[in-house]
Design a protein around this motif. Sequence first.
Motif, short mmCIF file in Angstrom:
data_model
loop_
_atom_site.label_atom_id
_atom_site.label_comp_id
_atom_site.label_asym_id
_atom_site.label_seq_id
_atom_site.Cartn_x
_atom_site.Cartn_y
_atom_site.Cartn_z
N GLY A 18 0.80 -1.24 0.00
CA GLY A 18 0.00 0.00 0.00
C GLY A 18 0.82 1.26 0.00
O GLY A 18 0.26 2.36 -0.16
N VAL A 19 2.14 1.15 0.16
CA VAL A 19 2.99 2.35 0.15
C VAL A 19 3.07 2.88 -1.27
O VAL A 19 3.42 2.15 -2.19
N ASP A 20 2.74 4.15 -1.43
CA ASP A 20 2.74 4.80 -2.74
C ASP A 20 3.79 5.91 -2.74
O ASP A 20 3.97 6.60 -1.74
N GLU A 21 4.46 6.09 -3.89
CA GLU A 21 5.49 7.12 -3.98
C GLU A 21 4.93 8.52 -3.78
O GLU A 21 5.65 9.44 -3.38
N SER A 22 3.65 8.69 -4.08
CA SER A 22 3.04 10.02 -3.94
C SER A 22 2.72 10.37 -2.50
O SER A 22 2.40 11.52 -2.19
N LEU A 23 2.78 9.38 -1.60
CA LEU A 23 2.46 9.63 -0.19
C LEU A 23 3.57 10.42 0.49
O LEU A 23 4.75 10.16 0.25
N PRO A 24 3.22 11.39 1.33
CA PRO A 24 4.24 12.08 2.13
C PRO A 24 4.85 11.13 3.14
O PRO A 24 4.25 10.11 3.50
N PRO A 25 6.05 11.44 3.64
CA PRO A 25 6.75 10.51 4.56
C PRO A 25 5.94 10.14 5.79
O PRO A 25 5.97 8.98 6.22
N GLU A 189 12.50 6.03 13.22
CA GLU A 189 13.88 6.26 12.78
C GLU A 189 13.94 6.37 11.26
O GLU A 189 14.63 7.25 10.72
N LYS A 190 13.21 5.47 10.59
CA LYS A 190 13.18 5.55 9.12
C LYS A 190 12.54 6.87 8.66
O LYS A 190 13.00 7.48 7.70
N TYR A 191 11.49 7.26 9.38
CA TYR A 191 10.82 8.52 9.03
C TYR A 191 11.78 9.70 9.20
O TYR A 191 11.85 10.58 8.34
N GLN A 192 12.52 9.69 10.33
CA GLN A 192 13.46 10.78 10.58
C GLN A 192 14.55 10.80 9.52
O GLN A 192 14.95 11.87 9.03
N LYS A 193 15.05 9.60 9.14
CA LYS A 193 16.06 9.54 8.10
C LYS A 193 15.51 10.03 6.76
O LYS A 193 16.20 10.72 6.00
N ILE A 195 13.09 12.21 6.40
CA ILE A 195 12.96 13.67 6.50
C ILE A 195 14.33 14.33 6.34
O ILE A 195 14.48 15.35 5.64
N GLN A 196 15.34 13.75 6.99
CA GLN A 196 16.69 14.30 6.86
C GLN A 196 17.19 14.24 5.42
O GLN A 196 17.81 15.18 4.93
N ARG A 197 16.88 13.10 4.76
CA ARG A 197 17.29 12.97 3.37
C ARG A 197 16.58 14.00 2.49
O ARG A 197 17.21 14.63 1.63
N LYS A 198 15.29 14.19 2.73
CA LYS A 198 14.55 15.18 1.95
C LYS A 198 15.03 16.60 2.28
O LYS A 198 15.13 17.45 1.39
N ASN A 199 15.32 16.86 3.57
CA ASN A 199 15.86 18.17 3.94
C ASN A 199 17.20 18.42 3.26
O ASN A 199 17.49 19.55 2.82
N SER A 200 18.01 17.35 3.19
CA SER A 200 19.29 17.48 2.51
C SER A 200 19.10 17.78 1.03
O SER A 200 19.79 18.64 0.45
#
Length: 470
Positions: A18-25, A189-193, A195-200
């Motif tokens: 059910g995970v879709d690429e269009s979904l926010p983190p 932890e995955k969510y934080q990573k 977010i960090q990746r997207k922030n980067s």
Amino acid sequence: MSLIYKIASIREYLVNVGVDESLPPQEVRKVRLVNGILLTGELLFMLIIVKSLIMQVPEEWPIQLAGALVFPMPILFNKWKKYNLARLFCLLIPFLYLSLLTLYWGSERGSQLIIFACSGLAVLFFDKRVYVYLLIALGGLCIIAVEMYNFDHEPIYRTEQLKVAYVINIMITIILLAVISSIFRRENEKYQKSIQRKNSQITNQHSQLLQLHNDLKESVRLINEQTKYARTIQQAILPLKEEMEDIMPDHFLFFKPRDMVSGDFYFVTKIRERIFIAVVDCTGHGVPGAFMSMIGYNLLLEAIELNFIFEPAKILDYLQQRIVYALKQQQTDNNDGMDISICVIDREQQVLSYAGAKHPLLLIENGEMRKIEADRVSIGGILGRPDLRFRNHKFDLSTITGFYMFTDGYRDQYGGEEFKRFMSKRFRKLLLNNCNKRTYEQKAIVEQTFTEWRGKNEQTDDVLIIGVKL
């Protein structure tokens, strides 16, 4: 190692259903949490069934098997992109199942304790407080309802291993809470990573955009400087105000380029008691139009001051040949050209001569306006005809009180309440209604009318008008 890797791959696949690429983190995290908790619950069901088999309690198998079949249903909702429905069912199924289980076995089994663990999941699944409070309250109501029922009623089925079952259910509750906490921690932890990746990525993109902005700013600065220099050169070739006033004492000029440089230009000179006036609209506007205007201005000088061609029609014939030759239009796809009207005032002969390529002439005779049509062909360009000979028109100066030469920028300007073009009819009426006024008054009226008509809209084209009183 291979078996562990395969199990881990299967688990990861199921968790990501059910995970879709269009979904926010944050939504991805919730989907994975639901799937992870449901898979953990399913594994616990399998262990409970094994426990019942070992303890040889066949009466428990049907209800445990029913729970094992129903519990994975929300994973299917996630697969079908029914995310909120999956989260809701992830809570409601345990509430209903455990409540029925408590009625079946009695409160002594401790099944209702697991409802407490499930009630807290609402905090992880929903952002709106009202949903969280309602689901926690619903879990509490389920516990209260089964406790009140069991207070007055005997369990439907009572097992002899109540103490063992109670301990096992407490252990299941503790394990469930521990596993849920572990799943939440891992997903967080995955969510934080993520977010960090997207922030980067955003930081890198911001740096790139900032560099592009600085480069663009520098390019714009250079273009503006070069365009200003081009304007200086273009203005240098145009007749000075003092020269025009000396040649035509009673006239007005309304010249309003759309950009910093213009594709429109005017030409005024005097040779042997003849006054030459030309109004020219070159292909395009801005820098491309300005280049054409330089060519056109030089060719007019060449025709009149070097070759002494004084008849307007012959000047246009000369321009036609020279433009086609200069731009090699018979050998290339170049379609640049110009529309032009040219008048020659001969005071000695008392004659006004005119020829035009698409630009008409407006004469004022006896208080009335007369439109002299131009030849319907441009100088050069795709419609240019090198073999064409332009027509010459002559008028007695004694019958004419004034005339107007112009490009099409004024009439083509969009504006007004209905956002329409100004149009030729309205333009001629404006000039006729004010032709008896002094030329400086006419200019003020023409300029004010244009400004009011345009309003806040962009200027459509270069605008050029010359009005002369004789």
